[in-house]
Design a protein around this motif. Sequence first.
Motif, PDB file in Angstrom:
ATOM      1  N   PHE A 263       0.609  -1.304   0.148  1.00  0.00           N
ATOM      2  CA  PHE A 263       0.132   0.086   0.207  1.00  0.00           C
ATOM      3  C   PHE A 263       0.530   1.183   0.432  1.00  0.00           C
ATOM      4  CE2 PHE A 263      -2.237   3.283   2.993  1.00  0.00           C
ATOM      5  CZ  PHE A 263      -3.729   3.017   2.016  1.00  0.00           C
ATOM      6  N   LEU A 264       1.431   1.183   1.010  1.00  0.00           N
ATOM      7  CA  LEU A 264       2.817   2.568   1.038  1.00  0.00           C
ATOM      8  C   LEU A 264       3.513   2.400   0.183  1.00  0.00           C
ATOM      9  CD1 LEU A 264       3.642   2.424   5.097  1.00  0.00           C
ATOM     10  CD2 LEU A 264       1.904   3.678   3.508  1.00  0.00           C
ATOM     11  N   SER A 265       3.785   1.814  -0.618  1.00  0.00           N
ATOM     12  CA  SER A 265       5.665   1.214  -2.242  1.00  0.00           C
ATOM     13  C   SER A 265       4.222   2.380  -3.005  1.00  0.00           C
ATOM     14  CB  SER A 265       5.961   0.505  -2.175  1.00  0.00           C
ATOM     15  OG  SER A 265       6.249  -0.423  -1.344  1.00  0.00           O
ATOM     16  N   GLU A 266       2.706   2.220  -2.899  1.00  0.00           N
ATOM     17  CA  GLU A 266       1.718   2.487  -4.388  1.00  0.00           C
ATOM     18  C   GLU A 266       1.433   3.357  -3.919  1.00  0.00           C
ATOM     19  OE1 GLU A 266      -0.078   2.497  -8.116  1.00  0.00           O
ATOM     20  OE2 GLU A 266       1.617   0.751  -7.557  1.00  0.00           O
ATOM     21  N   MET A 267       1.668   4.214  -2.925  1.00  0.00           N
ATOM     22  CA  MET A 267       1.674   5.880  -2.543  1.00  0.00           C
ATOM     23  C   MET A 267       3.076   6.714  -3.005  1.00  0.00           C
ATOM     24  SD  MET A 267      -0.747   4.974   0.471  1.00  0.00           S
ATOM     25  CE  MET A 267      -2.355   6.698   0.229  1.00  0.00           C
ATOM     26  N   GLY A 268       4.131   5.837  -2.828  1.00  0.00           N
ATOM     27  CA  GLY A 268       5.492   6.879  -3.236  1.00  0.00           C
ATOM     28  C   GLY A 268       6.507   6.981  -2.193  1.00  0.00           C
ATOM     29  N   MET A 269       6.283   6.096  -1.456  1.00  0.00           N
ATOM     30  CA  MET A 269       7.053   6.171  -0.101  1.00  0.00           C
ATOM     31  C   MET A 269       7.920   5.218  -0.154  1.00  0.00           C
ATOM     32  SD  MET A 269       4.686   6.728   2.782  1.00  0.00           S
ATOM     33  CE  MET A 269       2.656   6.241   2.135  1.00  0.00           C
ATOM     34  N   SER A 270       9.540   4.612   0.015  1.00  0.00           N
ATOM     35  CA  SER A 270      10.145   4.156   0.108  1.00  0.00           C
ATOM     36  C   SER A 270      10.060   3.388   1.532  1.00  0.00           C
ATOM     37  CB  SER A 270      11.298   4.350  -0.328  1.00  0.00           C
ATOM     38  OG  SER A 270      11.581   4.357  -0.841  1.00  0.00           O
ATOM     39  N   THR A 271       9.610   1.942   1.263  1.00  0.00           N
ATOM     40  CA  THR A 271       9.218   1.254   3.140  1.00  0.00           C
ATOM     41  C   THR A 271      10.328   0.988   3.666  1.00  0.00           C
ATOM     42  OG1 THR A 271       9.092  -0.886   1.801  1.00  0.00           O
ATOM     43  CG2 THR A 271       6.861   1.534   3.024  1.00  0.00           C
ATOM     44  N   ILE A 272      11.051   0.839   4.839  1.00  0.00           N
ATOM     45  CA  ILE A 272      12.433   0.552   4.986  1.00  0.00           C
ATOM     46  C   ILE A 272      12.875  -1.061   5.262  1.00  0.00           C
ATOM     47  CG2 ILE A 272      13.190   2.477   6.519  1.00  0.00           C
ATOM     48  CD1 ILE A 272      12.487   2.092   9.123  1.00  0.00           C
ATOM     49  N   SER A 273      13.732  -1.224   5.227  1.00  0.00           N
ATOM     50  CA  SER A 273      13.097  -2.843   5.267  1.00  0.00           C
ATOM     51  C   SER A 273      12.665  -4.042   7.052  1.00  0.00           C
ATOM     52  CB  SER A 273      14.614  -3.935   5.023  1.00  0.00           C
ATOM     53  OG  SER A 273      15.671  -3.082   5.714  1.00  0.00           O
ATOM     54  N   SER A 274      12.782  -2.925   8.274  1.00  0.00           N
ATOM     55  CA  SER A 274      12.380  -3.267   8.783  1.00  0.00           C
ATOM     56  C   SER A 274      11.719  -3.378   9.663  1.00  0.00           C
ATOM     57  CB  SER A 274      13.074  -2.953  10.451  1.00  0.00           C
ATOM     58  OG  SER A 274      15.026  -3.112  10.205  1.00  0.00           O
ATOM     59  N   ILE A 275      10.392  -4.149   9.584  1.00  0.00           N
ATOM     60  CA  ILE A 275       9.351  -3.740  10.870  1.00  0.00           C
ATOM     61  C   ILE A 275       9.022  -3.452  12.668  1.00  0.00           C
ATOM     62  CG2 ILE A 275       6.683  -4.721  10.985  1.00  0.00           C
ATOM     63  CD1 ILE A 275       7.623  -6.090   7.776  1.00  0.00           C
ATOM     64  N   PHE A 276       8.842  -3.271  12.932  1.00  0.00           N
ATOM     65  CA  PHE A 276       9.012  -2.979  14.087  1.00  0.00           C
ATOM     66  C   PHE A 276       7.545  -3.209  14.538  1.00  0.00           C
ATOM     67  CE2 PHE A 276       8.397  -1.583  18.657  1.00  0.00           C
ATOM     68  CZ  PHE A 276       9.363  -2.048  18.517  1.00  0.00           C
ATOM     69  N   SER A 277       6.993  -5.188  14.766  1.00  0.00           N
ATOM     70  CA  SER A 277       6.669  -5.772  15.552  1.00  0.00           C
ATOM     71  C   SER A 277       5.611  -5.783  16.436  1.00  0.00           C
ATOM     72  CB  SER A 277       5.946  -7.483  14.371  1.00  0.00           C
ATOM     73  OG  SER A 277       6.971  -7.897  15.100  1.00  0.00           O
ATOM     74  N   ILE A 278       4.457  -5.554  17.333  1.00  0.00           N
ATOM     75  CA  ILE A 278       4.540  -5.807  18.585  1.00  0.00           C
ATOM     76  C   ILE A 278       3.251  -6.406  19.038  1.00  0.00           C
ATOM     77  CG2 ILE A 278       3.412  -4.667  21.166  1.00  0.00           C
ATOM     78  CD1 ILE A 278       4.471  -1.770  19.055  1.00  0.00           C
ATOM     79  N   SER A 279       3.995  -7.632  19.470  1.00  0.00           N
ATOM     80  CA  SER A 279       2.904  -9.267  19.917  1.00  0.00           C
ATOM     81  C   SER A 279       2.149  -8.707  21.347  1.00  0.00           C
ATOM     82  CB  SER A 279       3.389 -10.261  19.875  1.00  0.00           C
ATOM     83  OG  SER A 279       4.367 -10.679  18.646  1.00  0.00           O
ATOM     84  N   LYS A 280       1.079  -9.102  21.243  1.00  0.00           N
ATOM     85  CA  LYS A 280       0.215  -9.085  22.722  1.00  0.00           C
ATOM     86  C   LYS A 280       0.199  -8.080  23.508  1.00  0.00           C
ATOM     87  CE  LYS A 280       1.651 -14.093  23.703  1.00  0.00           C
ATOM     88  NZ  LYS A 280       1.971 -15.088  24.306  1.00  0.00           N
ATOM     89  N   ILE A 281      -0.468  -6.784  22.395  1.00  0.00           N
ATOM     90  CA  ILE A 281       0.096  -5.265  22.985  1.00  0.00           C
ATOM     91  C   ILE A 281      -0.397  -5.048  24.262  1.00  0.00           C
ATOM     92  CG2 ILE A 281      -2.001  -4.395  21.712  1.00  0.00           C
ATOM     93  CD1 ILE A 281      -0.443  -1.947  21.224  1.00  0.00           C
ATOM     94  N   GLY A 282      -1.750  -5.481  25.263  1.00  0.00           N
ATOM     95  CA  GLY A 282      -2.385  -5.788  26.091  1.00  0.00           C
ATOM     96  C   GLY A 282      -1.369  -5.595  26.919  1.00  0.00           C
ATOM     97  N   ASN A 283      -0.562  -6.504  27.199  1.00  0.00           N
ATOM     98  CA  ASN A 283       0.261  -6.444  27.993  1.00  0.00           C
ATOM     99  C   ASN A 283       1.751  -6.148  27.894  1.00  0.00           C
ATOM    100  OD1 ASN A 283      -1.353  -8.574  29.691  1.00  0.00           O
ATOM    101  ND2 ASN A 283      -0.905  -9.903  28.053  1.00  0.00           N
ATOM    102  N   SER A 284       2.928  -5.763  25.839  1.00  0.00           N
ATOM    103  CA  SER A 284       3.793  -5.333  26.018  1.00  0.00           C
ATOM    104  C   SER A 284       3.788  -4.155  26.508  1.00  0.00           C
ATOM    105  CB  SER A 284       3.871  -5.328  24.323  1.00  0.00           C
ATOM    106  OG  SER A 284       3.514  -6.759  24.309  1.00  0.00           O
ATOM    107  N   LEU A 285       2.519  -2.949  26.238  1.00  0.00           N
ATOM    108  CA  LEU A 285       2.756  -1.089  26.163  1.00  0.00           C
ATOM    109  C   LEU A 285       2.136  -1.191  28.071  1.00  0.00           C
ATOM    110  CD1 LEU A 285       3.104  -0.681  23.082  1.00  0.00           C
ATOM    111  CD2 LEU A 285       5.215   0.138  24.324  1.00  0.00           C
ATOM    112  N   ASP A 286       2.298  -0.060  28.719  1.00  0.00           N
ATOM    113  CA  ASP A 286       1.059   0.176  29.314  1.00  0.00           C
ATOM    114  C   ASP A 286       0.408   1.365  28.906  1.00  0.00           C
ATOM    115  OD1 ASP A 286       2.713   2.252  29.612  1.00  0.00           O
ATOM    116  OD2 ASP A 286       3.168   1.834  31.648  1.00  0.00           O
ATOM    117  N   GLU A 287      -0.714   2.054  29.729  1.00  0.00           N
ATOM    118  CA  GLU A 287      -1.738   2.841  28.586  1.00  0.00           C
ATOM    119  C   GLU A 287      -0.831   4.798  28.269  1.00  0.00           C
ATOM    120  OE1 GLU A 287      -4.897   3.365  27.666  1.00  0.00           O
ATOM    121  OE2 GLU A 287      -4.764   0.977  28.025  1.00  0.00           O
ATOM    122  N   ALA A 288       0.040   4.308  29.246  1.00  0.00           N
ATOM    123  CA  ALA A 288       0.993   5.681  28.320  1.00  0.00           C
ATOM    124  C   ALA A 288       2.480   5.574  27.134  1.00  0.00           C
ATOM    125  CB  ALA A 288       1.644   6.178  30.087  1.00  0.00           C
TER     126      ALA A 288
END
Length: 193
Positions: A131-156
Amino acid sequence: MNFKTLVFYGSYRSDRQGIKAARFIIDQLKQRNHEVIFVDAKEYDFSILDRMYKEYDQGQAPAKMEELADHIRTADGFVVIAGEYNHSIQPGLSNLMDHYLEEYFFRPAGIVSYSAGGFGGVRAAIQLRAFLSEMGMSTISSIFSISKIGNSLDEAGTAQEATLTKRVSQFLDELEWYEEALQRQRKEKGTPF
């Protein structure tokens, strides 16, 4: 070097968990002296796409749409945060971003994906890369994925696991490398079109 980085986020849900990822990324970028503009689809609340920004006569686009167009045109790069909805990205995110096109050209984008489960939204990230590439952006190779977001980060948006803070550093190092390289290229040589 200072960068202007837009952080896009597209969930409209009342109990949205991804806002924690947005807060985390914004904090990490600010610690690196980025000028951060948070682009929350819920706050901009554009209607379902009828007219793209470029389809308005000059000076006739709604004020919020004009404001965001200016931020996109003057950005050095983007971080796009996407939760996984049915193996794809949120409709609010794609609708928000679809209002623009040429404004994104020749700037890098980093993808942050998240999910309630163990896969961290990577299936959405794969869809988002195309999607982003089609819009003319170069996407960096790394993807920052966050699993189980409910426990990985607090509300802040504070990391509850040390590995998140460690991993995000490498992700942002790569984004900044591309921001600097493409910024320099745009200034010195312009763009191909």
